[in-house]
Write a protein that holds these residues in place. Structure first.
Motif, mmCIF file in Angstrom:
data_model
loop_
_atom_site.group_PDB
_atom_site.id
_atom_site.type_symbol
_atom_site.label_atom_id
_atom_site.label_comp_id
_atom_site.label_asym_id
_atom_site.label_seq_id
_atom_site.Cartn_x
_atom_site.Cartn_y
_atom_site.Cartn_z
ATOM 1 N N THR A 48 0.842 -1.202 0.000
ATOM 2 C CA THR A 48 0.000 0.000 0.000
ATOM 3 C C THR A 48 0.873 1.246 0.000
ATOM 4 O OG1 THR A 48 -0.084 -0.051 2.414
ATOM 5 C CG2 THR A 48 -1.871 -1.146 1.229
ATOM 6 N N GLY A 49 0.234 2.396 0.172
ATOM 7 C CA GLY A 49 0.985 3.651 0.238
ATOM 8 C C GLY A 49 1.259 4.200 -1.143
ATOM 9 N N ASP A 50 2.517 4.596 -1.373
ATOM 10 C CA ASP A 50 2.873 5.226 -2.646
ATOM 11 C C ASP A 50 3.343 4.224 -3.694
ATOM 12 O OD1 ASP A 50 2.308 7.719 -1.602
ATOM 13 O OD2 ASP A 50 4.306 7.948 -0.764
ATOM 14 N N GLU A 51 3.200 2.945 -3.428
ATOM 15 C CA GLU A 51 3.623 1.934 -4.389
ATOM 16 C C GLU A 51 2.722 1.970 -5.626
ATOM 17 O OE1 GLU A 51 6.247 -0.009 -4.161
ATOM 18 O OE2 GLU A 51 6.823 0.733 -2.206
ATOM 19 N N VAL A 52 3.269 1.497 -6.724
ATOM 20 C CA VAL A 52 2.518 1.415 -7.972
ATOM 21 C C VAL A 52 2.261 -0.049 -8.284
ATOM 22 C CG1 VAL A 52 2.587 1.887 -10.439
ATOM 23 C CG2 VAL A 52 3.542 3.542 -8.834
ATOM 24 N N ALA A 53 1.069 -0.371 -8.745
ATOM 25 C CA ALA A 53 0.741 -1.749 -9.073
ATOM 26 C C ALA A 53 1.646 -2.252 -10.192
ATOM 27 C CB ALA A 53 -0.721 -1.844 -9.490
ATOM 28 N N THR A 54 2.328 -3.353 -9.959
ATOM 29 C CA THR A 54 3.235 -3.928 -10.946
ATOM 30 C C THR A 54 2.467 -4.847 -11.895
ATOM 31 O OG1 THR A 54 3.724 -5.881 -9.601
ATOM 32 C CG2 THR A 54 5.087 -3.898 -9.223
ATOM 33 N N PRO A 55 3.068 -5.197 -13.041
ATOM 34 C CA PRO A 55 2.397 -6.136 -13.947
ATOM 35 C C PRO A 55 2.054 -7.459 -13.266
ATOM 36 C CG PRO A 55 4.202 -5.040 -15.073
ATOM 37 C CD PRO A 55 4.304 -4.645 -13.631
ATOM 38 N N GLU A 56 2.920 -7.919 -12.348
ATOM 39 C CA GLU A 56 2.658 -9.165 -11.641
ATOM 40 C C GLU A 56 1.410 -9.049 -10.766
ATOM 41 O OE1 GLU A 56 5.608 -7.676 -11.754
ATOM 42 O OE2 GLU A 56 6.613 -9.072 -13.127
ATOM 43 N N MET A 57 1.271 -7.923 -10.063
ATOM 44 C CA MET A 57 0.086 -7.683 -9.236
ATOM 45 C C MET A 57 -1.176 -7.701 -10.098
ATOM 46 S SD MET A 57 1.177 -4.483 -6.841
ATOM 47 C CE MET A 57 2.787 -4.378 -6.040
ATOM 48 N N LEU A 58 -1.106 -7.019 -11.242
ATOM 49 C CA LEU A 58 -2.269 -6.906 -12.115
ATOM 50 C C LEU A 58 -2.666 -8.262 -12.689
ATOM 51 C CD1 LEU A 58 -1.352 -3.601 -13.965
ATOM 52 C CD2 LEU A 58 -2.981 -3.886 -12.108
ATOM 53 N N ARG A 59 -1.666 -9.052 -13.102
ATOM 54 C CA ARG A 59 -1.972 -10.382 -13.648
ATOM 55 C C ARG A 59 -2.667 -11.246 -12.606
ATOM 56 N NH1 ARG A 59 2.979 -9.911 -16.483
ATOM 57 N NH2 ARG A 59 4.126 -10.917 -14.806
ATOM 58 N N TYR A 60 -2.179 -11.185 -11.379
ATOM 59 C CA TYR A 60 -2.780 -11.987 -10.306
ATOM 60 C C TYR A 60 -4.214 -11.534 -10.027
ATOM 61 C CZ TYR A 60 -3.419 -14.184 -5.743
ATOM 62 O OH TYR A 60 -3.896 -14.924 -4.694
ATOM 63 N N ALA A 61 -4.419 -10.233 -9.932
ATOM 64 C CA ALA A 61 -5.736 -9.702 -9.586
ATOM 65 C C ALA A 61 -6.761 -9.910 -10.694
ATOM 66 C CB ALA A 61 -5.621 -8.216 -9.251
ATOM 67 N N LEU A 62 -6.310 -9.918 -11.943
ATOM 68 C CA LEU A 62 -7.235 -10.015 -13.069
ATOM 69 C C LEU A 62 -7.342 -11.423 -13.632
ATOM 70 C CD1 LEU A 62 -6.183 -6.725 -14.906
ATOM 71 C CD2 LEU A 62 -8.243 -7.103 -13.539
ATOM 72 N N ASP A 63 -6.874 -12.400 -12.892
ATOM 73 C CA ASP A 63 -6.924 -13.785 -13.351
ATOM 74 C C ASP A 63 -8.283 -14.385 -12.998
ATOM 75 O OD1 ASP A 63 -6.495 -16.339 -14.171
ATOM 76 O OD2 ASP A 63 -5.082 -16.861 -12.572
#
Length: 204
Positions: A48-63
């Motif tokens: 959380t915080g100022d981090e940016v969603a990485t491609p790995e995060m997005l792939r996991y969440a959108l699977d």
């Protein structure tokens, strides 16, 4: 006496050499090498915080292939995001990223700009509900793809007649699309039903 001393020193040297060799032969492990890829991704989406969603995060969440809506909904809601204070999306342009809103209304044109990257992903995390009015639309610019746009709501979603919505809706509660609206994407509900006339769904 000298012989005993020499024997002692030689024995000591051998023991030290064996100990050093044993230490060098012990494999070293980093904290990440003991964690599976799935566990790594599960932990990553909690950043959380100022981090940016990485491609790995997005792939996991959108699977959605595993047919586990609860997992995807939870993962999407844990993605780090950029806060958007204005809940009216009309007249705004967004580049690829994850955006958080308390609720969202669309009464005009919303532009998503992929900046020539057809794989660019746009996620709108809405704590409350999403509602649109007649004449509203989501416009694609610079190779943006409707398949890469997601509206994730903590409540329900209502798409009114005369709306041209490009993107998928994943709602915790009901999703209702009026006759005369057009949606280019998927409509998914975690806890309730989806109501949409076949004529409102654009061919995929």
């Amino acid at each position: 006496m000298n012989i005993k001393k020499t024997f002692y020193l030689v024995t000591l040297a051998v023991l030290v050499a064996v100990a050093v060799a044993g230490y060098l032969l012990v494999p070293t492990f980093s904290s990440t090498s003991t964690v599976s890829a799935q566990e790594n991704e599960s932990k990553a989406i909690k950043v959380t915080g100022d981090e940016v969603a990485t491609p790995e995060m997005l792939r996991y969440a959108l699977d959605f292939r595993a047919d586990n809506m609860a997992k995807s909904f939870s993962a999407l809601n844990q993605l780090p995001c950029t806060e958007v204070s204005d809940t009216d999306l009309s007249g705004k342009s967004f580049k690829a990223g994850v955006y958080c809103l308390s609720s969202a209304q669309l009464a005009g044109k919303l532009v998503v700009d992929a900046e020539t990257d057809p794989s660019a992903i746009f996620i709108f995390k809405i704590a409350g509900s999403l509602s649109t009015k007649s004449g509203s639309s989501v416009e694609l610019e610079n190779n943006a793809q409707a398949a890469n746009i997601f509206f994730v709501t903590g409540d329900g979603a209502t798409v009114r007649e005369g709306t041209n919505l490009r993107g998928s809706i994943l709602a915790k509660n009901s999703v209702k699309v009026d006759d005369g609206a057009m949606v280019e994407g998927r409509l998914l509900s975690l806890n309730s039903k989806v109501s949409a006339p076949q004529s409102a769904m654009a061919p995929q």
